[in-house]
Motif scaffolding. Structure first.
Motif, PDB file in Angstrom:
ATOM      1  N   LEU A  81      36.294  27.132  41.001  1.00 36.53           N
ATOM      2  CA  LEU A  81      35.755  26.994  42.501  1.00 36.53           C
ATOM      3  C   LEU A  81      36.861  27.830  43.356  1.00 36.53           C
ATOM      4  O   LEU A  81      36.590  27.965  44.640  1.00 36.53           O
ATOM      5  N   VAL A  82      37.911  28.456  42.950  1.00 32.51           N
ATOM      6  CA  VAL A  82      38.993  29.031  43.493  1.00 32.51           C
ATOM      7  C   VAL A  82      38.734  30.635  43.317  1.00 32.51           C
ATOM      8  O   VAL A  82      38.469  31.015  42.527  1.00 32.51           O
ATOM      9  N   GLN A  83      38.818  31.146  44.627  1.00 34.39           N
ATOM     10  CA  GLN A  83      38.626  32.772  44.870  1.00 34.39           C
ATOM     11  C   GLN A  83      39.866  33.366  44.946  1.00 34.39           C
ATOM     12  O   GLN A  83      40.646  33.121  46.025  1.00 34.39           O
ATOM     13  N   GLU A 117      36.702  38.202  32.810  1.00 31.54           N
ATOM     14  CA  GLU A 117      35.735  39.117  33.732  1.00 31.54           C
ATOM     15  C   GLU A 117      36.563  39.372  34.973  1.00 31.54           C
ATOM     16  O   GLU A 117      37.304  38.480  35.700  1.00 31.54           O
ATOM     17  N   THR A 118      36.648  40.797  35.412  1.00 33.30           N
ATOM     18  CA  THR A 118      37.281  41.026  36.574  1.00 33.30           C
ATOM     19  C   THR A 118      36.219  41.868  37.470  1.00 33.30           C
ATOM     20  O   THR A 118      35.635  42.914  36.872  1.00 33.30           O
ATOM     21  N   MET A 119      36.328  41.796  38.811  1.00 34.15           N
ATOM     22  CA  MET A 119      35.427  42.707  39.742  1.00 34.15           C
ATOM     23  C   MET A 119      36.857  43.619  40.165  1.00 34.15           C
ATOM     24  O   MET A 119      37.860  43.260  40.683  1.00 34.15           O
ATOM     25  N   HIS A 131      37.303  36.534  37.791  1.00 38.93           N
ATOM     26  CA  HIS A 131      36.529  35.560  37.666  1.00 38.93           C
ATOM     27  C   HIS A 131      36.830  34.621  36.580  1.00 38.93           C
ATOM     28  O   HIS A 131      36.207  33.491  36.453  1.00 38.93           O
ATOM     29  N   THR A 132      37.707  34.996  35.690  1.00 40.39           N
ATOM     30  CA  THR A 132      38.432  34.037  34.758  1.00 40.39           C
ATOM     31  C   THR A 132      39.743  33.817  34.960  1.00 40.39           C
ATOM     32  O   THR A 132      40.306  35.060  35.772  1.00 40.39           O
ATOM     33  N   GLN A 163      45.404  38.904  32.350  1.00 38.48           N
ATOM     34  CA  GLN A 163      43.910  39.437  32.458  1.00 38.48           C
ATOM     35  C   GLN A 163      43.777  40.897  33.226  1.00 38.48           C
ATOM     36  O   GLN A 163      43.245  41.848  32.636  1.00 38.48           O
ATOM     37  N   LEU A 164      44.331  40.928  34.248  1.00 36.40           N
ATOM     38  CA  LEU A 164      44.427  41.933  35.209  1.00 36.40           C
ATOM     39  C   LEU A 164      44.952  43.155  34.481  1.00 36.40           C
ATOM     40  O   LEU A 164      44.629  44.287  34.470  1.00 36.40           O
TER      41      LEU A 164
END
Length: 302
Positions: A173-175, A217-219, A237-238, A243-244
């Motif tokens: 739920l954290v952006q 997943e990354t936007m 998103h994960t 990850q990045l």
């Protein structure tokens, strides 16, 4: 070898300079006394150093009774002590506390500062610095950033509500919004979503992509051009480790000054001249207690 841990109950030793004591359970074994056990199981600390710590009263049992070199070894007993380093290189950058209330503390972390004590860093970590600055012993990071990454870290300062805030991350739920400096991606339409399957890498503390169902997943979007590089906005998103860094490297545009990806370079030790150009810029979430939307933004820039 016995492994130190962080205890959930109140320790018999107080916080000292922002450092809370560690503890260990004495395992199965036959040792003539405590100095023999400690010296054999913690070879990085000399017997003379253990004797000095015991003489200061910095090694105690579960009831707070000082452990002496000749104290009897009792299997299953819990021993408390402070983790100390003979030498710890100062990190020449400062954190900034952006927000504090009765439940959370939001801190802007600089590059190169580890979030929690580990390896060759104890006092020069974000957790210990903020504990010392605010005098809050029961301070726990709800999430973490790599040592090389700068930006926002949220701490819980209230055990009663800690689970509520931790669940935000568990429920996604954290952006989180990051900024990164990397090479251009010609021919791409922005924003776009990148997905891949990430698994543990071949070298310690690295990750890699593998065939199979995506689990990360990354936007990715572009903010602006900066010389030969582009400043990107990233929304993970994960929350996979690195990850990045892995995603941009896999796209052929590793983040500027990344010493892990695409190739893990020799450790730079205490060199702080070339920070990784990755910043945890903003974070937002629905407050689990009030329901209101909370938003915090780093004051740092790349």
């Amino acid at each position: 070898m016995a492994r130190p841990q962080q205890a959930p109950s109140a320790p018999p030793l107080p916080m000292r300079d922002g450092v809370t004591p560690s503890y260990l359970w004495l395992p199965e074994g036959d040792w003539p006394d405590m100095i023999s056990f400690m010296s054999a199981n913690y070879p990085a600390v000399t017997e003379a150093q253990w004797r000095e710590r015991m003489a200061r009263g910095d090694v105690v049992d579960g009831k707070g009774v000082p452990v002496q070199p000749g104290s009897r070894y009792v299997r299953g007993a819990r021993i408390w002590y402070y983790r100390e380093l003979a030498h710890e290189t100062p990190i020449p950058f400062q954190e900034e506390v952006l927000h504090q209330d009765e439940h959370i503390v939001v801190v802007d972390k600089p590059h190169f500062l580890p979030t929690i004590p580990s390896g060759r860093f104890v006092k020069e970590t974000l957790l210990v610095r903020v504990r010392q600055k605010l005098g809050i012993e029961d301070l726990v990071p709800i999430h973490r950033l790599d040592r090389e990454t700068a930006g926002l870290v949220i701490f819980s300062c209230n055990a009663a509500s800690r689970g509520d805030y931790q669940s935000l991350f568990q429920k996604r739920l954290v952006q989180k919004e990051y900024e990164a400096l990397a090479g251009p991606l010609p021919g791409r339409e922005f924003p776009f979503v990148y997905r891949s399957r990430m698994v543990e890498g071949d070298k310690f503390f690295t990750m890699k992509e593998a065939p199979g169902e995506p689990n990360s997943e990354t936007m990715i979007d572009v903010i602006e051009q900066r010389g030969e590089h582009m400043l990107y906005r990233l929304w993970p998103h994960t929350g996979r480790q690195h990850q990045l860094r892995v995603h941009l490297s896999s796209l052929g545009i590793p983040i500027v000054n990344d010493v892990f990806y695409p190739v893990a370079l020799p450790c730079k030790q205490d060199d702080v001249s070339a920070p990784l150009k990755l910043l945890a810029k903003a974070i937002g979430f629905p407050d689990p207690l009030s329901g209101e939307w909370r938003h915090f933004e780093s004051r740092r820039s790349l």
